[in-house]
Scaffold this motif. Structure first.
Motif, PDB file in Angstrom:
ATOM      1  N   GLY A  76       0.776  -1.238   0.000  1.00 59.14           N
ATOM      2  CA  GLY A  76       0.000   0.000   0.000  1.00 59.14           C
ATOM      3  C   GLY A  76       0.801   1.277   0.000  1.00 59.14           C
ATOM      4  O   GLY A  76       0.719   2.051  -0.942  1.00 59.14           O
ATOM      5  N   THR A  77       1.630   1.452   1.031  1.00 58.90           N
ATOM      6  CA  THR A  77       2.277   2.748   1.213  1.00 58.90           C
ATOM      7  C   THR A  77       3.057   3.188  -0.022  1.00 58.90           C
ATOM      8  O   THR A  77       2.965   4.329  -0.452  1.00 58.90           O
ATOM      9  N   ARG A 131       2.888   2.232  -3.189  1.00 55.78           N
ATOM     10  CA  ARG A 131       2.041   2.540  -4.343  1.00 55.78           C
ATOM     11  C   ARG A 131       1.264   3.847  -4.105  1.00 55.78           C
ATOM     12  O   ARG A 131       1.164   4.704  -4.979  1.00 55.78           O
ATOM     13  N   GLY A 132       0.738   3.981  -2.915  1.00 54.78           N
ATOM     14  CA  GLY A 132      -0.013   5.189  -2.574  1.00 54.78           C
ATOM     15  C   GLY A 132       0.843   6.429  -2.771  1.00 54.78           C
ATOM     16  O   GLY A 132       0.386   7.446  -3.270  1.00 54.78           O
ATOM     17  N   HIS A 133       2.096   6.293  -2.386  1.00 54.87           N
ATOM     18  CA  HIS A 133       3.008   7.417  -2.446  1.00 54.87           C
ATOM     19  C   HIS A 133       3.415   7.750  -3.878  1.00 54.87           C
ATOM     20  O   HIS A 133       3.316   8.890  -4.305  1.00 54.87           O
ATOM     21  N   TYR A 180       2.317   6.344  -6.791  1.00 54.60           N
ATOM     22  CA  TYR A 180       1.337   6.320  -7.889  1.00 54.60           C
ATOM     23  C   TYR A 180       0.078   7.125  -7.546  1.00 54.60           C
ATOM     24  O   TYR A 180      -0.184   8.175  -8.144  1.00 54.60           O
ATOM     25  N   SER A 181      -0.666   6.647  -6.552  1.00 58.93           N
ATOM     26  CA  SER A 181      -1.985   7.242  -6.291  1.00 58.93           C
ATOM     27  C   SER A 181      -1.907   8.734  -5.999  1.00 58.93           C
ATOM     28  O   SER A 181      -2.694   9.517  -6.517  1.00 58.93           O
TER      29      SER A 181
END
Lengths: 954, 149
Positions: free
Chosen positions: A622-623, A625-627, A629-630
């Motif tokens: 999560g972290t 990708r969140g950082h 990409y998202s």
């Protein structure tokens, strides 16, 4: 060579059917022979089995199946093909038969053992040694005899003139050959060894089935010779029979509770005779009085006296209750509890604190040993907790006193029963003591929470929230409790005292205070240096002003436990072997390299405490990708108008897909520990490569040096974890380089930028703004992600020499506000040092900079330079040069005169008289740290020029 | 006004949770704790009608020049234990990006974690939701869980 006539003579004593099977065994391959023999053993009575063994033992080729009863050579290897285990009854009948057959020989043997024991008690080691050689010659090897040798070695304080003793130990494969059976015995008997760790390690030896069954059974003899049930005893008897007949007899003697002795009258009789060879336990106890902790030595060495019924009685209590109750080999049967209840002389905790007669025997010397030691008292505490289900009462004062008279409770206490006890105790401090014991062993979060909660309540209510005050109070009269709190209070523990530790700064300060306390209390400089390093580190981090958002971590408490449980014994064995072979000076040993490599593998891969667990839980899921990409693609919300343009929109979608693929590719392939399944994982859990080779070599040298200096391996876990961080850092640097390398690919906006060629100006301008913002966002994200992949400073200090100077100047400025030399430096040319050089370099710089500020020209020039000098023949050297301008009013001659200090003169008062400055202090540093060397202190061309060097490991 | 506490340190996830709260729990005042110490402070200051708990959090807030906080893989459990110690019944929902939760030295899939937390630690949580970046499944799961409270 086969004695054919004798073989046939013996063969004829068998019935025809058995005879044919014996012939088949002799003429078949090993595999078939073992199969036939296994089948045969099941159906033969003891007399027939004895006859078959006698016959087969004459046939040399079958020597791998039938061990000798009185072996001419030491049996410390897996020399025999392990046969199927028989029911206990069969073994006992067999031994019963053997004791009858060899009765005469055994009785003469016992006479010599009696004589040997008498020499040992009289400390007549020369006679003992001569008799050992004679017994070995006449009655062969046995583990029993080996134990006597090791006992004599220890009691004679390693008197190497006792050739007979050393010969048998060497012939058995130790201490120079690192044979597990011999070395574990040697370690067990040593005063400085951690018995419980050793026991855990030996009892937890990897089960390789028959391939190491003999070794596992023999190594456990000095630690836990008790079988849990008849089946386990069968295996133990079989292994001991392989060692020697006397060993088999002794193991049955120890475990008589598992069978009816009267069914085996000869064995019973022989065991009785064996007991008669032993001196009384008071005499045995008197041999250990000269030692610092007589009971500990007595307990550790008591397996050398297994022939004694009294010793077996003594051992039962600590064997079962001075150990972790969760151990798989421990079972508290009603018979055992009843037996121990009869032996134990106190029934409640107040008595346990005050009585001098802990047990109900009549041996005065043993009473003395037990009362002054900690093992019996600890065992009884554990016994009472178990039998009374924790429903005990003790006052705070008595509990504190009890803690000073017991040991290793944190490893031996029954958690559930201790919790019951804690609930019944009257004060928070009493509860704290019990929670301290529980929390170290328990993996239950609530147990550790209860400890922290209680501790915080006490600190807030009574100690102004200051942990050091509590530790100091306890240390006055109950040092073991204070020490325990010190040991538990590492950074990770303090970090979770949320009610009193409100910032990482406070966490570091408390830890440093505790290190200082420990240093003052023990007189060991190591702790004081550690405290200083922590504070300097913190000061540097303030000067740096960086956000420390590392997400790579290792739970050092759990890692250390793993090292103790899995590596301590082996490491000890190898180092002891090196010591015995006079190889410690060489500092190199391939086995230690292999052990450190195993530790590093676990450090990286363990899914509970290793880097892998943090990589998975704090980054990959999560972290990351969140950082990367998202949060990046959220840009589209701010540029909706631009993205309404159909061409731009489709190109954005296409770029997004490609970008997502690249990010996902990093997550899927790179953010892992390298393995066959994850070949591109960035963290490589081995020590291949030049840089890692240098680090592991430094680690091995460090371990050997520490062992040479201390004589034990208690610091090894700390050293190993420090070097594991250094090894991991090689890969952390490589992943950061990888991220930098990925910038080109992640910041590829060619598709988005191409829009400029065929659109109106407004869209083109908006497009440029869009890509500029995107570039900036992604760059920032990569930078912040890079900070995740750094090792935490708190676990393993490292200094930047550029920032170290800044930190020193900043501290000096607190005294001389006007002093402001140029402290800027080029980060890419900076040097970072890892390890314990912190305080030495800090102190040296402080002395020089303080002098410059105090005596130098106001606003004068101060320069600071540093570099590493590599030399082929020696380790690299850090060279530091500081020049500071002198006052216009002073002459070079005058300054030169002031700088003069005789290096050979009295410099011991350097710290006392010159407050926080003084060139003498530099010489003081040089005297007490052989890595630190002053090259130059002079005044030239209106500048004070000081140059010093520091030797680095690699 | 009822209070919602979000215990989370991942800024992107924080934003998603805040957006979720604005949409589905508009009546609640949102409090944020990005570390264990701030979570504990909040809990001791207020009662919450709902708490979203992440498992892996830092011990202290991350601030420039303030040193390293400790990374706590099971920091969320500390929060649950604090509530239990205070005999509080604020409803908690674990929202984690990892498919398993470590409880007393063992990993449990999220489907078993609620029960295990109760059995092993006497900590009551409503449910454990698996947060997956760029997916909306967790939102549905979370909505259902909130409705049940």
């Amino acid at each position: 060579m086969i004695n054919t006539a004798k073989f046939h003579h013996e063969l004829k004593k068998l019935n025809v059917d058995t005879r044919n099977k014996v012939r088949a065994i002799c003429s078949s391959s090993d595999k078939v022979a073992v199969k036939v023999f296994n089948r045969l053993r099941k159906n033969l009575n003891s007399k027939e089995l004895f006859q078959v063994e006698m016959t087969l033992s004459l046939y040399n080729d079958r020597g791998k199946i039938i061990p000798e009863h009185f072996p001419t050579q030491p049996q410390t290897h897996e020399n025999f093909i392990r046969l199927c285990s028989l029911p206990l009854k069969n073994y006992l009948q067999h031994i019963n038969h053997l004791t009858k057959h060899y009765e005469e020989k055994l009785l003469i043997f016992f006479k010599q053992i009696e004589e040997l024991n008498s020499h040992i008690i009289k400390q007549d080691f020369s006679s003992s040694e001569r008799l050992i050689s004679e017994i070995f010659q006449n009655y062969g090897y046995s583990h029993f005899l080996l134990r006597k040798c090791v006992l004599i070695k220890q009691l004679s304080q390693d008197d190497t003139s006792l050739k007979g003793v050393y010969n048998l130990i060497d012939l058995s494969g130790g201490a120079k050959k690192n044979n597990l059976i011999v070395n574990s015995l040697l370690h067990c008997f040593q005063e400085e060894q951690d018995y419980l760790s050793l026991k855990k390690s030996i009892m937890g030896l990897r089960d390789n089935g028959d391939a190491n069954k003999f070794r596992r059974d023999l190594t456990r003899l000095p630690f836990h010779p008790h079988a849990k049930n008849a089946e386990e005893l069968s295996q133990l008897v079989q292994s001991n029979l392989q060692s020697s007949l006397i060993d088999a007899i002794i193991i049955t003697k120890i475990n008589t509770n598992l069978f009816e002795s009267s069914d085996y009258p000869h064995l019973f009789k022989i065991n009785g005779k064996l007991n008669e060879t032993s001196p009384d336990i008071n005499s045995i106890a008197s041999t250990v009085f000269p030692f610092e902790d007589p009971e500990e030595v007595f307990f550790k060495q008591s397996s050398a006296w297994y022939e004694s019924d009294e010793i077996l009685e003594y051992r039962t209590l600590p064997d079962y209750f001075y150990d972790s109750p969760d151990s798989s080999y421990i079972e508290y049967t009603d018979t055992l509890i009843q037996k121990l209840s009869n032996r134990i002389g106190c029934n409640n905790l107040p008595d346990l604190v005050s009585t001098d007669k802990l047990t109900s025997h009549h041996f005065q010397q043993l009473h003395e040993i037990e009362a002054n030691g900690t093992i019996t008292r600890s065992s009884i505490l554990n016994f009472l907790l178990y039998t009374k289900e924790g429903n005990l009462f003790i006052t705070e004062l008595d509990l504190f006193t009890l803690m000073t008279k017991t040991s290793d409770l944190a490893r031996t206490i029954n958690i559930q029963k201790a919790k019951t006890l804690a609930a019944m105790l009257p004060s928070d401090l009493s509860k704290l003591v019990i929670y301290l014991l529980i929390a170290k062993k328990s993996s239950n979060e609530r147990d550790r929470f209860s400890l922290r909660r209680t501790l915080q309540r006490i600190l807030i209510n009574d100690y102004q929230s200051e942990l050091l005050s509590l530790v100091e109070y306890l240390a006055e009269n109950y040092l073991p409790i204070a020490d325990f709190i010190y040991a538990v209070s590492n950074e990770a523990f303090l970090a979770q005292l949320s009610h009193i530790v409100k910032s990482p700064k406070q966490m570091i300060e408390i830890r440093a205070e505790l290190h200082n306390w420990k240093g003052l209390q023990t007189g060991e400089q190591y702790y004081i240096n550690r405290a200083r390093s922590l504070l300097i580190d913190h000061q540097i981090s303030i000067v740096r002003g960086e956000i420390d958002d590392h997400r790579i971590y290792v739970d050092i408490t759990r890692f250390s436990e793993w090292v103790y449980d899995n590596m301590a014994h082996e490491l000890n064995a190898v180092l002891t072997m090196m010591k015995n072979n006079n190889e410690l000076e060489q500092k190199d040993n391939p086995q230690i390299y292999a052990l450190v490599e195993k530790c590093f593998y676990e450090f990286c891969t363990n899914s509970f405490f290793g880097i892998a667990s943090y990589l998975g839980r704090r980054i990959r899921h999560g972290t990351f990708r969140g950082h990367l990409y998202s949060s990046v693609i959220k840009i589209e919300k701010r540029h909706q108008k631009l993205l309404q343009d159909p061409v731009m929109s489709s190109r954005w979608e296409s770029w997004k897909n490609q970008y997502e693929e690249k990010v996902q590719n990093i997550i899927n392939n790179k953010l892992h520990v390298k393995s066959n399944i994850m070949p591109d994982g960035f963290l490589i859990p081995n020590t291949a490569g030049l840089e890692k080779n240098e680090i592991i070599a430094a680690c091995v040298h460090g371990l050997v040096e520490d062992f040479t200096a201390q004589g034990h391996t208690h610091n090894s876990s700390q050293l190993i974890s420090e070097y594991c961080w250094r090894l991991a850092e090689v890969d952390l640097r490589s992943i950061n380089s990888y991220f930098k390398g990925q910038k080109t690919s992640l910041l590829d906006f060619s598709e988005l930028s191409s829009i400029t060629f065929d659109h109106d100006e407004e869209i083109v301008c908006a497009g440029k703004d869009f890509t500029r913002e995107l570039h900036s966002i992604i760059s920032d994200k990569i930078t912040s992600i890079s900070s995740w992949f750094k090792r935490p400073h708190s676990v393993s200090p490292k200094i930047s020499l550029g920032y170290l100077y800044k930190a020193v100047v900043s501290e000096v400025q607190q005294t001389f506000e006007q002093f402001s030399p140029d402290t800027t430096f080029e980060e890419n040319k900076d040097i970072e040092l890892i390890g314990g050089a912190h305080h030495v370099l800090y102190d040296a710089l402080y002395v020089i900079v303080y002098n410059a500020a105090k005596h130098g020209k106001q606003n004068g020039k101060v320069t600071y330079d540093y570099f590493i000098v590599h030399d082929k023949d020696s380790s690299p050297i850090l060279k530091v040069i500081i020049d500071s301008e002198i006052k216009d009013s002073e002459t070079e001659l005058y300054i030169s005169d002031r700088l003069k200090v005789s290096p050979t003169g009295n410099i011991e008062d350097a710290q006392v008289f010159e407050n926080r400055s003084g060139i003498k202090k530099l010489y003081h540093l040089q005297k007490y740290d052989d890595k630190f060397k002053i090259n130059k202190i002079a005044c030239e061309n209106r500048f004070v020029k000081i140059e010093f060097t520091y030797s680095l490991e690699y | 006004m009822e209070k919602l506490l979000i215990i989370e340190d991942d800024e992107h996830k924080i934003e998603r949770l805040k957006t979720f709260a604005q949409k589905h729990l508009p009546e609640k005042e949102v409090f944020l704790a990005t570390s264990l110490v701030t979570a504990i402070e909040n809990i001791n200051k207020y009662e919450f009608s709902l708490i979203f708990v992440d498992m892996g959090i830092p011990s202290h807030p991350i601030e420039a020049g303030s040193g390293s906080p400790v990374s706590l893989l099971t920091g969320g459990i500390e929060v649950l234990l604090e509530l239990s110690e205070l005999q509080r019944t604020d409803p908690c929902i674990i929202i984690t990006q990892y498919p398993d939760i470590e409880i007393s030295g063992q990993f449990y899939p999220l489907s078993q974690a609620t029960q295990q937390l109760y059995d092993k630690l006497e900590c009551k949580v409503e449910t454990c939701v698996h947060y997956i970046e760029d997916s909306s499944e967790w939102e549905e799961e979370l909505k259902k869980a909130i409705q049940k409270i």
